[in-house]
Write a protein that holds these residues in place. Structure first.
Motif, short mmCIF file in Angstrom:
data_model
loop_
_atom_site.label_atom_id
_atom_site.label_comp_id
_atom_site.label_asym_id
_atom_site.label_seq_id
_atom_site.Cartn_x
_atom_site.Cartn_y
_atom_site.Cartn_z
N ALA A 32 52.06 30.36 2.68
CA ALA A 32 52.79 31.02 1.60
C ALA A 32 53.33 32.38 2.07
O ALA A 32 54.46 32.76 1.74
CB ALA A 32 51.87 31.20 0.39
N PHE A 33 52.53 33.11 2.83
CA PHE A 33 52.97 34.39 3.39
C PHE A 33 54.19 34.20 4.29
O PHE A 33 55.18 34.94 4.18
CB PHE A 33 51.80 35.00 4.19
CG PHE A 33 52.17 36.24 4.96
CD1 PHE A 33 52.27 37.47 4.34
CD2 PHE A 33 52.40 36.16 6.33
CE1 PHE A 33 52.62 38.61 5.06
CE2 PHE A 33 52.74 37.30 7.06
CZ PHE A 33 52.85 38.52 6.42
N ALA A 34 54.14 33.19 5.17
CA ALA A 34 55.25 32.94 6.08
C ALA A 34 56.51 32.54 5.32
O ALA A 34 57.61 33.02 5.62
CB ALA A 34 54.87 31.86 7.08
N MET A 35 56.34 31.66 4.33
CA MET A 35 57.50 31.19 3.55
C MET A 35 58.12 32.33 2.78
O MET A 35 59.36 32.45 2.67
CB MET A 35 57.06 30.08 2.59
CG MET A 35 56.70 28.77 3.25
SD MET A 35 58.13 27.73 3.58
CE MET A 35 58.53 27.17 1.93
N ASN A 36 57.29 33.19 2.21
CA ASN A 36 57.79 34.26 1.34
C ASN A 36 58.51 35.36 2.11
O ASN A 36 59.54 35.88 1.65
CB ASN A 36 56.61 34.84 0.55
CG ASN A 36 57.06 35.75 -0.56
OD1 ASN A 36 57.89 35.37 -1.39
ND2 ASN A 36 56.55 36.97 -0.59
N ARG A 41 63.34 30.07 1.35
CA ARG A 41 62.94 28.92 0.53
C ARG A 41 62.04 29.37 -0.64
O ARG A 41 61.35 30.39 -0.56
CB ARG A 41 62.17 27.92 1.38
CG ARG A 41 62.94 27.41 2.58
CD ARG A 41 63.92 26.32 2.17
NE ARG A 41 64.67 25.82 3.31
CZ ARG A 41 65.43 24.74 3.27
NH1 ARG A 41 65.54 24.05 2.15
NH2 ARG A 41 66.11 24.35 4.33
N MET A 42 62.04 28.54 -1.70
CA MET A 42 61.17 28.78 -2.84
C MET A 42 59.75 28.31 -2.50
O MET A 42 59.54 27.14 -2.18
CB MET A 42 61.69 28.02 -4.07
CG MET A 42 63.07 28.46 -4.52
SD MET A 42 63.06 30.15 -5.17
CE MET A 42 62.10 29.94 -6.65
N VAL A 43 58.80 29.23 -2.57
CA VAL A 43 57.44 28.91 -2.14
C VAL A 43 56.78 27.90 -3.07
O VAL A 43 56.19 26.91 -2.63
CB VAL A 43 56.59 30.19 -2.06
CG1 VAL A 43 55.14 29.84 -1.69
CG2 VAL A 43 57.17 31.16 -1.06
N GLY A 44 56.88 28.11 -4.39
CA GLY A 44 56.18 27.27 -5.36
C GLY A 44 56.60 25.82 -5.28
O GLY A 44 55.75 24.92 -5.21
N LEU A 296 55.07 22.77 7.25
CA LEU A 296 56.40 22.93 6.65
C LEU A 296 56.91 24.35 6.84
O LEU A 296 58.07 24.57 7.23
CB LEU A 296 56.33 22.59 5.16
CG LEU A 296 57.64 22.71 4.38
CD1 LEU A 296 58.60 21.59 4.77
CD2 LEU A 296 57.39 22.69 2.88
N ALA A 297 56.05 25.33 6.59
CA ALA A 297 56.45 26.73 6.74
C ALA A 297 56.83 27.04 8.18
O ALA A 297 57.83 27.71 8.44
CB ALA A 297 55.30 27.64 6.27
N MET A 298 56.01 26.55 9.12
CA MET A 298 56.31 26.78 10.54
C MET A 298 57.63 26.12 10.94
O MET A 298 58.38 26.63 11.76
CB MET A 298 55.18 26.25 11.42
CG MET A 298 53.84 26.95 11.25
SD MET A 298 53.86 28.72 11.60
CE MET A 298 53.87 29.39 9.93
N GLY A 299 57.90 24.96 10.31
CA GLY A 299 59.17 24.30 10.58
C GLY A 299 60.36 25.10 10.09
O GLY A 299 61.38 25.22 10.77
N PHE A 300 60.23 25.70 8.91
CA PHE A 300 61.34 26.49 8.35
C PHE A 300 61.61 27.75 9.18
O PHE A 300 62.76 28.17 9.32
CB PHE A 300 61.02 26.88 6.90
CG PHE A 300 61.27 25.79 5.91
CD1 PHE A 300 62.36 24.95 6.05
CD2 PHE A 300 60.42 25.60 4.83
CE1 PHE A 300 62.61 23.93 5.13
CE2 PHE A 300 60.65 24.60 3.91
CZ PHE A 300 61.74 23.75 4.07
N ILE A 301 60.55 28.36 9.74
CA ILE A 301 60.79 29.57 10.52
C ILE A 301 61.05 29.25 11.99
O ILE A 301 61.34 30.16 12.78
CB ILE A 301 59.62 30.56 10.40
CG1 ILE A 301 58.35 30.00 11.03
CG2 ILE A 301 59.38 30.95 8.96
CD1 ILE A 301 57.19 30.98 11.02
#
Length: 430
Positions: A32-36, A41-44, A296-301
């Motif tokens: 959540a920290f990485a996504m935010n 992207r929308m975290v929720g 997923l978060a690691m993929g987005f970043i």
């Protein structure tokens, strides 16, 4: 994505894990920290979609069923019967009853799927008996630590199910692929115990009085219920009669039936087994959900691309790539349990492994074997924790007794690399 971002995220993950916080929630929090802070992207929404997708797989339903089957057997008298059935057959073998750890763990692994459950169950049976008969603690505990890892390799293996779900590999093929390596490990461990016994004959107690073949066969009847359950569960998968999930359900029904027949199935043991299986599965499910969201978060970043690019840029041969990954998993195993290791790394490593031309079924067995090593490496070696509870010994002592068997696992890994058909032969027949 720069090196500072990667370092920050890795440091955050290590710090949260080192704090003793739940692994699943730690993974969710870092994701959540990485996504935010590092994506748009929308975290929720992403979290809800990913958690639902990672925990609603039909294939994953085999996991709680195999866990429950192991808990039922753990609470029955069937496990104690293993020792009674094996002891007469081992009297003339160098090392004698030390082999009860290897054979007992191999048999119980085939119906439990869990390294910790295998180690705990067989340890409760064999360690007191071996100590009473005068076998040295070092070799008795070390062989149990090593053989307890069979719960990961010999199907039905929980970690194989997790790997199969993470990589979209057939569970049935992965189960079949684990048979020969599992038997190979049993042979290697027993061979080592024979050599140890021949080098230290003075430390091996005298055997029991010789028994006749009829007496051995009579004692062997105690193995029939557990062996029958193995045939039911594994045979249904190998013959294609049932899927892994259906076979797990058969295993639960069979273990309940056997426990009822031998009189150890009570309402209390039923509730305790079901509750224990639920607790373990909820822990695993939370880890799977957290790891899926972190992936997923690691993929987005862009972390998987960066890691794959870095490893690919090294231009390693398949052999050197596997050596690097072995070291990576062993180090990771000092901080994470096996399931977390698999779900955290597969999405990142899979493109590189496939690009190197490594078969994913073979790689699954490679990963399981390396995770087996991590089970007996401090500070987070689950088998060491189990043994600490059984023996009240310190972890450094337990790790030292398990060190020879760690070396044997490395040797077995070399064998399946040199002879890959030991893994791929049986799946190729399906």
């Amino acid at each position: 994505m720069d090196i500072l971002t990667v370092s920050l995220l890795i440091a955050a993950l290590i710090a949260v894990l080192a704090s003793g916080f739940w692994i699943g929630l730690s993974l969710l929090g870092v994701a959540a920290f990485a996504m935010n802070f590092f994506t748009q992207r929308m975290v929720g929404d992403s979290m809800a979609f990913t958690i639902w997708g990672s925990t609603s797989s039909w294939t994953l339903t085999a996991l709680p069923l195999f866990l429950w089957m192991g808990e039922i057997l753990f609470r029955s008298r069937l496990t104690a019967d293993l020792f009674r059935g094996l002891a007469p057959w081992l009297n003339r073998v160098p090392g004698r009853l030390l082999h009860a750890n290897v054979i007992g763990c191999g048999i119980f692994a085939a119906v439990s799927g869990s390294s910790a459950a295998t180690c705990a169950t067989i340890g409760k049976i064999t360690l007191p008996e071996l100590k009473k008969r005068g076998y040295p603690d070092d070799i008795a505990i070390g062989s149990l630590a090593g053989a307890g890892t069979f719960g990961l390799m010999i199907p039905p293996s929980i970690i194989m199910i997790v790997y199969a779900v993470a990589t979209d590999v057939s569970i049935a093929k992965l189960f079949v692929a684990g048979v020969v390596p599992g038997l190979l490990l049993m042979a290697i461990f027993s061979g080592y115990l024979m050599l140890w016994a021949l080098r230290h004959p003075e430390q091996v107690p005298e055997g029991d009085a010789d028994t006749t073949l009829a007496q051995k066969l009579a004692a062997g009847r105690h193995l029939i219920p557990v062996l029958s359950l193995i045939v039911l569960v594994i045979g249904a998968i190998y013959t294609g009669i049932a899927t892994a999930t259906e076979s797990a359900a058969l295993g639960v029904a069979g273990s309940l039936g056997l426990a009822a027949l031998e009189g150890s199935l009570t309402w209390k043991s039923f509730k305790e087994g079901l509750w224990a299986a639920c607790r373990v599965y909820c822990m695993i499910g939370l880890i799977l959900a957290g790891a899926a969201f972190l992936t997923l978060a690691m993929g987005f970043i862009g972390l998987p691309r960066e890691v794959a690019s870095f490893i690919g840029g090294l231009h390693l041969s398949p052999f050197m790539l596997l050596v690097l990954l072995m070291g990576f998993f062993i180090v990771l195993g000092c901080f994470l349990d096996g399931i977390s290791m698999v779900v955290l790394t597969m999405a990142v490593l899979l493109p590189t492994v496939q690009a190197a031309g490594i078969d994913l079924v073979w790689f699954g067995i490679f990963v399981v074997m390396v995770v087996e090593m991590a089970q007996i490496t401090p500070p987070v070696g689950f088998n060491l924790f189990v043994l600490q509870g059984l023996t009240k010994r310190e972890v450094p002592y337990l790790a030292r007794t398990a060190l020879p068997f760690f070396g044997l696992l490395v040797a077995a890994l070399g064998l399946i690399y040199v002879f890959p058909q030991t893994v791929l032969w049986l799946p190729g027949l399906m």
